[in-house]
Design an enzyme around this catalytic site. Structure first.
Site, PDB file in Angstrom:
ATOM      1  N   HIS A  50      -7.478  12.025  -2.441  1.00 31.85           N
ATOM      2  CA  HIS A  50      -7.032  10.711  -2.915  1.00 31.85           C
ATOM      3  C   HIS A  50      -6.817  10.794  -4.421  1.00 31.85           C
ATOM      4  O   HIS A  50      -7.653  11.336  -5.136  1.00 31.85           O
ATOM      5  CB  HIS A  50      -8.100   9.666  -2.581  1.00 31.85           C
ATOM      6  N   HIS A 107     -11.017  13.408   0.036  1.00 30.47           N
ATOM      7  CA  HIS A 107     -11.140  12.077   0.635  1.00 30.47           C
ATOM      8  C   HIS A 107     -11.141  12.056   2.156  1.00 30.47           C
ATOM      9  O   HIS A 107     -11.962  11.383   2.767  1.00 30.47           O
ATOM     10  CB  HIS A 107      -9.998  11.205   0.115  1.00 30.47           C
ATOM     11  N   GLU A 112      -6.535   2.343  -3.227  1.00 29.56           N
ATOM     12  CA  GLU A 112      -5.101   2.138  -3.402  1.00 29.56           C
ATOM     13  C   GLU A 112      -4.757   0.668  -3.537  1.00 29.56           C
ATOM     14  O   GLU A 112      -3.689   0.303  -4.017  1.00 29.56           O
ATOM     15  CB  GLU A 112      -4.394   2.711  -2.178  1.00 29.56           C
ATOM     16  N   GLN A 150      -6.978  15.680   2.786  1.00 27.89           N
ATOM     17  CA  GLN A 150      -6.334  14.831   1.780  1.00 27.89           C
ATOM     18  C   GLN A 150      -7.205  14.623   0.541  1.00 27.89           C
ATOM     19  O   GLN A 150      -8.411  14.377   0.654  1.00 27.89           O
ATOM     20  CB  GLN A 150      -6.033  13.462   2.393  1.00 27.89           C
ATOM     21  N   ARG A 191      -0.345   9.654  -0.893  1.00 21.10           N
ATOM     22  CA  ARG A 191      -1.466  10.178  -1.673  1.00 21.10           C
ATOM     23  C   ARG A 191      -1.337  11.653  -2.000  1.00 21.10           C
ATOM     24  O   ARG A 191      -1.683  12.084  -3.105  1.00 21.10           O
ATOM     25  CB  ARG A 191      -2.770   9.935  -0.906  1.00 21.10           C
ATOM     26  N   LEU A 222     -14.392   6.350  -5.118  1.00 20.29           N
ATOM     27  CA  LEU A 222     -13.011   5.933  -4.890  1.00 20.29           C
ATOM     28  C   LEU A 222     -12.677   4.608  -5.563  1.00 20.29           C
ATOM     29  O   LEU A 222     -13.443   3.652  -5.493  1.00 20.29           O
ATOM     30  CB  LEU A 222     -12.768   5.801  -3.383  1.00 20.29           C
ATOM     31  N   ARG A 237      -2.376  11.503   5.601  1.00 26.74           N
ATOM     32  CA  ARG A 237      -2.585  10.137   6.073  1.00 26.74           C
ATOM     33  C   ARG A 237      -2.134   9.107   5.054  1.00 26.74           C
ATOM     34  O   ARG A 237      -2.405   9.249   3.866  1.00 26.74           O
ATOM     35  CB  ARG A 237      -4.074   9.910   6.391  1.00 26.74           C
ATOM     36  N   PHE A 264       0.849  -1.185   0.000  1.00 27.98           N
ATOM     37  CA  PHE A 264       0.000   0.000   0.000  1.00 27.98           C
ATOM     38  C   PHE A 264       0.883   1.233   0.000  1.00 27.98           C
ATOM     39  O   PHE A 264       2.043   1.186   0.433  1.00 27.98           O
ATOM     40  CB  PHE A 264      -0.916   0.000   1.236  1.00 27.98           C
TER      41      PHE A 264
END
Length: 580
Positions: free
Chosen positions: A242, A352, A255, A240, A286, A252, A394, A120
């Site tokens: 994404h 996100h 990831e 954030q 991200r 979404l 994050r 990830f």
């Protein structure tokens, strides 16, 4: 009490996602009389949208250690992460995953029977040497499985649920929280909940942006309500984006897709991440990838000259795609009308996740100043809170780790508090503000349209407070938000009924979104540097000398916003340049 629709519980939890349910489970395990108030049916909470996995250094595929996870969390957060919180997150993630497994969560498995793990973004081995398999997953439905598992356990432990109850106000006796007010969607009746402790696990507020992965319910109601009651909000400038939302829709694509090998490509078919992050490539953090996508588009390398690029699955074994990413492939087929096995998918960054929120300590106790003074009776965990485990950005999977680790800790601390705290009397006028607000909106059938105000807010925030920001643009959106707040004073609805009046509750939600947009913009203006998800084009460099600190925004009695600051908790890892 003399109050209509009065309820009394030792602890009331607002929000039935992962944080709220885990807290409820811990409270109930310790014999606390607990109720969960949720604007949705619990298994519809937004935790269910989390696809990719839970980061935990189990080492089931390759060597891994919590210390490496902690390092990645601190570095990924651009060194604004409080390192004591990052250590708790990384160390307790392992125990939490095994606890969920013992509750019956159906993780995907390796051939040897151990919990499956995959790569990830931003998660590395040996302090940044290369990617590592750390995300524990249940296909690409990990959040859904968490909700089902925790909800079942709460039912088993006789937790009381008030489903489709919308929190509208916080009740305080002096400086102590002693309950909440909520409106029932069923009949618009106003309910007062008396409690020793109120615990918030209510999620984020991405609906202030026009392109977002957040569900319509994510309007940050308790966050805005706490702000109005004098509780500061921390690090609100960090929101954030994404990198891989479905073009124009924002839905979404996890990831997990890039963890399984999907590649970002520009109009020339180039894997452009090779130029920006040669080590981590498409698995860089991200915030960085979102900026690189916009940089490609600005350079004229967007697909067909438009503001999107491609996420390419076509080189991956179709069997792997269908088995490990079933929801993602279904989303693309349903919403885009294309087959990701055969055709690259149009994607763009989508709003996100809020790194900022209600400030807390490591046990979820809400704090009200730089000295970490607690607000008695108030607790928060998950996206609505800011224990600053994510810093300025994050990492993927750390959202689920956050809600579980700190939701559990919040429940344990809440139980301790309830055992020792005295009952505070509930003011007799506790529900008056809510009743007046609802009556005013219902009476104004020819007033301003909430939908129109919300649309203007979302477009302005996306355009000027999104992936890239400038002082000039932020000042413009600040004025726009001020104007929209004035229009909101005259907001009305066409549906004047009481049964399932969603138009009424959306109007209430809009007031909270405007509040949060205002404090977000003020926080963005104040921070004159670029760090993590906060990218100021007029201040492009990170400035540790002046800005290695958290912001605390307060609503003053005259309606203005005052900024204060508190230091970042440093420790093992000194701030360095972020290279991936």
């Amino acid at each position: 009490m003399g109050l209509e629709n009065y309820h009394k519980y030792d602890a009331v939890i607002v929000g039935a996602g992962g944080a709220g349910l885990y807290a409820a489970l811990e409270l109930s395990r310790q014999g606390v009389n607990v109720a969960v108030v949720s604007k949705l049916y619990p298994t519809r909470s937004h935790t269910g949208a989390a696809q990719g996995g839970i980061g935990a250094a189990l080492g089931n595929i390759a060597e891994d250690h919590p210390e490496w996870h902690m390092f990645d969390t601190v570095k990924g957060g651009d060194y604004l992460t409080d390192q004591d919180a990052a250590r708790v997150l990384a160390e307790e993630a392992v125990l939490t995953v095994y606890d969920l497994e013992h509750m019956g969560l159906p993780f995907s498995r390796l051939e040897n029977g151990k919990i499956a793990q995959r790569k990830f973004g931003g998660h590395t081995r040996n302090f940044g040497e290369g990617p590592v398999e750390r995300a524990c997953y249940a296909a690409d439905r990990t959040g859904h499985m968490i909700l089902q598992t925790l909800y079942q356990q709460c039912i088993k432990n006789n937790v009381t649920f008030f489903d489709e109850f919308h929190m509208t106000d916080l009740v305080m006796n002096g400086d102590t929280v002693c309950g909440i007010v909520a409106v029932s969607l069923y009949d618009s009746s106003v309910h007062t909940f008396h409690a020793k402790a109120v615990l918030f696990g209510s999620g984020g507020f991405g609906r202030m942006f026009s392109v977002t992965s957040n569900a319509h319910a994510l309007t940050g109601d308790p966050v805005a309500i706490c702000f109005r009651h004098g509780i500061p909000l921390e690090d609100m400038e960090f929101f954030q984006f994404h990198p891989t939302g479905i073009y124009k829709m924002g839905i979404l694509l996890s990831e997990a897709a890039r963890g399984e090998g999907a590649i970002l490509r520009n109009k020339d078919g180039e894997r452009f991440m090779e130029r920006y992050a040669p080590t981590m490539l498409d698995l860089a953090p991200r915030d960085m990838i979102s900026r690189y996508i916009y940089m490609e588009i600005r350079a004229g390398r967007g697909i067909e000259g438009k503001d999107y690029v491609h996420l390419d699955f076509t080189h991956i074994d179709p069997k792997i795609i269908e088995e490990r990413l079933p929801d993602i492939t279904d989303f693309v087929r349903v919403y885009m009308g294309i087959d990701p096995v055969k055709v690259p998918v149009p994607i763009q960054p989508t709003a996100h996740y809020a790194m900022g929120g209600i400030p807390t300590d490591l046990d979820g106790c809400v704090i009200k100043d730089p000295k970490n003074t607690p607000v008695p009776g108030a607790f928060a965990a998950g996206e609505c809170a800011c224990v600053s485990v994510h810093g300025a950005n994050r990492l993927g999977t750390n959202s689920l780790v956050d809600i579980l680790v700190f939701g559990r800790r919040m429940g344990i601390a809440g139980a301790d508090y309830c055992r020792s705290a005295e009952w505070k009397p509930l003011p007799s006028d506790a529900s008056d503000t809510t009743r007046a607000q609802i009556e005013a909106i219902l009476a104004n059938s020819s007033g301003q349209s909430a939908a129109d105000i919300r649309r203007e807010l979302q477009v302005e925030m996306m355009d000027k407070a999104g992936v890239f920001r400038t002082g000039e643009g932020l000042e413009t959106v600040k004025k726009t938000v001020d104007d929209l707040k004035q229009r909101y004073l005259k907001v009305g609805v066409t549906d004047r009924g009481t049964s399932f009046n969603t138009e009424l509750l959306e109007a209430v939600e809009l007031g909270n979104l405007l509040e949060l947009a205002e404090v977000t913009v003020e926080s963005c203006i104040a921070r004159t540097e670029s760090r993590g998800a906060h990218a100021r084009e007029d201040y492009p460099d990170r400035d540790d000398a002046n800005w290695l600190k958290h912001t605390l925004a307060y609503r003053e009695p005259d309606g203005s916003i005052r900024m204060d600051y508190k230091p970042v908790v440093l420790g093992t890892f000194e701030p360095k340049e972020r290279k991936y």
